[in-house]
Design an enzyme around this catalytic site. Structure first.
Site, PDB file in Angstrom:
ATOM      1  N   HIS A   1       0.815  -1.221   0.000  1.00 43.57           N
ATOM      2  CA  HIS A   1       0.000   0.000   0.000  1.00 43.57           C
ATOM      3  C   HIS A   1       0.845   1.265   0.000  1.00 43.57           C
ATOM      4  O   HIS A   1       1.956   1.302   0.544  1.00 43.57           O
ATOM      5  CB  HIS A   1      -0.953   0.007   1.207  1.00 43.57           C
ATOM      6  CG  HIS A   1      -0.290   0.070   2.554  1.00 43.57           C
ATOM      7  ND1 HIS A   1      -0.083   1.248   3.233  1.00 43.57           N
ATOM      8  CD2 HIS A   1       0.201  -0.907   3.360  1.00 43.57           C
ATOM      9  CE1 HIS A   1       0.499   1.004   4.393  1.00 43.57           C
ATOM     10  NE2 HIS A   1       0.690  -0.294   4.502  1.00 43.57           N
TER      11      HIS A   1
ATOM     12  N   GLU B   1      -5.118   0.992   3.352  1.00 48.93           N
ATOM     13  CA  GLU B   1      -4.658  -0.031   4.293  1.00 48.93           C
ATOM     14  C   GLU B   1      -4.601   0.478   5.723  1.00 48.93           C
ATOM     15  O   GLU B   1      -4.947  -0.239   6.662  1.00 48.93           O
ATOM     16  CB  GLU B   1      -3.288  -0.547   3.858  1.00 48.93           C
ATOM     17  CG  GLU B   1      -2.843  -1.844   4.521  1.00 48.93           C
ATOM     18  CD  GLU B   1      -2.158  -1.636   5.875  1.00 48.93           C
ATOM     19  OE1 GLU B   1      -1.932  -2.637   6.574  1.00 48.93           O
ATOM     20  OE2 GLU B   1      -1.850  -0.468   6.234  1.00 48.93           O
TER      21      GLU B   1
END
Length: 314
Positions: free
Chosen positions: A72, A223
């Site tokens: 991420h 995330e």
């Protein structure tokens, strides 16, 4: 034999990505930066998910058991919760971390119209010459911490006049330093892992190699608030590898000089078969690694049961 990674390329991409502000909720610039870097590889097909994540498809020699990796680009940060009567700003955290870790940090307020204003995150009672021992004794939280802008403002009206409003995002300064190939910076979670994935793609591409199986790369953007890769992985993928930070501390085997293979966190064990396969691959290719268990895991965007391999950077 695995060809060597181009470390200079990795560090160049990583430095640029770290210097691209991307607090969760405002990660589009980092997604775009990553997409631009991957555009140089003609074999890759790229699309955006409805959530704005970047989904990359790399055709393999076979496609009967597609694989997926995820990392991420969104980071911790803050948002403006309130404009105080004295013109300073109260905050709310983006992500799960301790307030004292950002005390004294420089930051950039990004307004809804795209303006960028600089400031510092400080304790509201930060002067020891005025508040004495209260400076050390005060709890650091959203009631006691504030942003002091690098602007001439002494009232809420003056601050609003600068274009700032509740809900504006705030990016923390990364303070990137590269010394002897050591990288010191905020937000290595998880931009270092995105950089390792891109460097692996470049290495294989330059060597004329193709994945055995069609491979999906999901560069996620939510995330840090718990749902990064919860959607977007193609349903035909038979395995998912989450590439994220290692947990280093007392009682852990992980350190800054090895890749870590997490086989369990506070939610339970990961897929044993895949963990064993990753061990074998590391040993066969002489990749230094450590096996570890992470006792306390905050919310993540990694689907339950997905083994986690981590970068040697924290």
């Amino acid at each position: 034999m695995i060809p060597p990674i181009d470390t200079d390329y990795l560090l160049e991409f990583l430095t640029g990505l770290l210097n691209t502000p991307s607090p969760t909720g405002l990660a589009e610039p980092a997604i775009a930066y990553t997409e631009k870097a991957l555009a140089e590889f003609p074999d890759l097909k790229m699309t955006r998910t409805r959530k704005g994540a970047l989904l990359v498809t790399w055709p393999g020699q076979r496609q009967d058991a597609p694989r997926a990796l995820t990392a991420h680009v969104d980071t911790l940060g803050v948002m403006i919760k309130e404009i105080k009567e004295n013109g300073r700003l109260k905050m709310t955290l983006i992500g799960n971390y301790a307030w004292n870790t950002i005390e004294g940090e420089g930051c950039t307020v990004i307004t809804s119209r795209g303006q960028r204003l600089r400031g510092s995150i400080l304790l509201s009672t930060s002067s020891s010459h005025v508040y004495g021992k209260l400076v050390g004794e005060s709890k650091r939280d959203e009631e006691t911490m504030e942003i002091r802008l690098d602007e001439l403002t002494n009232s809420a009206a003056e601050t609003r006049g600068l274009g700032i409003s509740v809900g504006d995002f705030v990016a923390l300064d990364p303070r990137v330093e590269v010394t002897n190939h050591f990288v010191r910076s905020r937000h290595l979670d998880d931009k270092a892992c995105v950089a390792t994935i891109l460097s692996a793609v470049r290495t294989l591409h330059d060597a004329g190699l193709q994945p055995l199986q069609t491979t999906y790369l999901l560069i996620s953007n939510y995330e840090e608030v718990g749902h990064g890769a919860a959607a977007g992985i193609p349903p035909e993928a038979v395995e998912l590898l989450a590439v994220d930070m290692a947990a280093v501390g007392e009682g852990q085997t992980s350190d800054e000089f090895h890749t870590s293979l997490c086989v369990k966190d506070s939610g339970g064990p990961y897929h044993h078969g895949m963990s064993q396969r990753l061990r074998r691959l590391a040993e066969e290719n002489q990749i230094p690694y450590r096996v570890d268990i992470y006792p306390i895991m905050a919310q993540t965007g990694k689907p339950s049961g997905a083994p986690a391999a981590t970068s040697p950077w924290r």
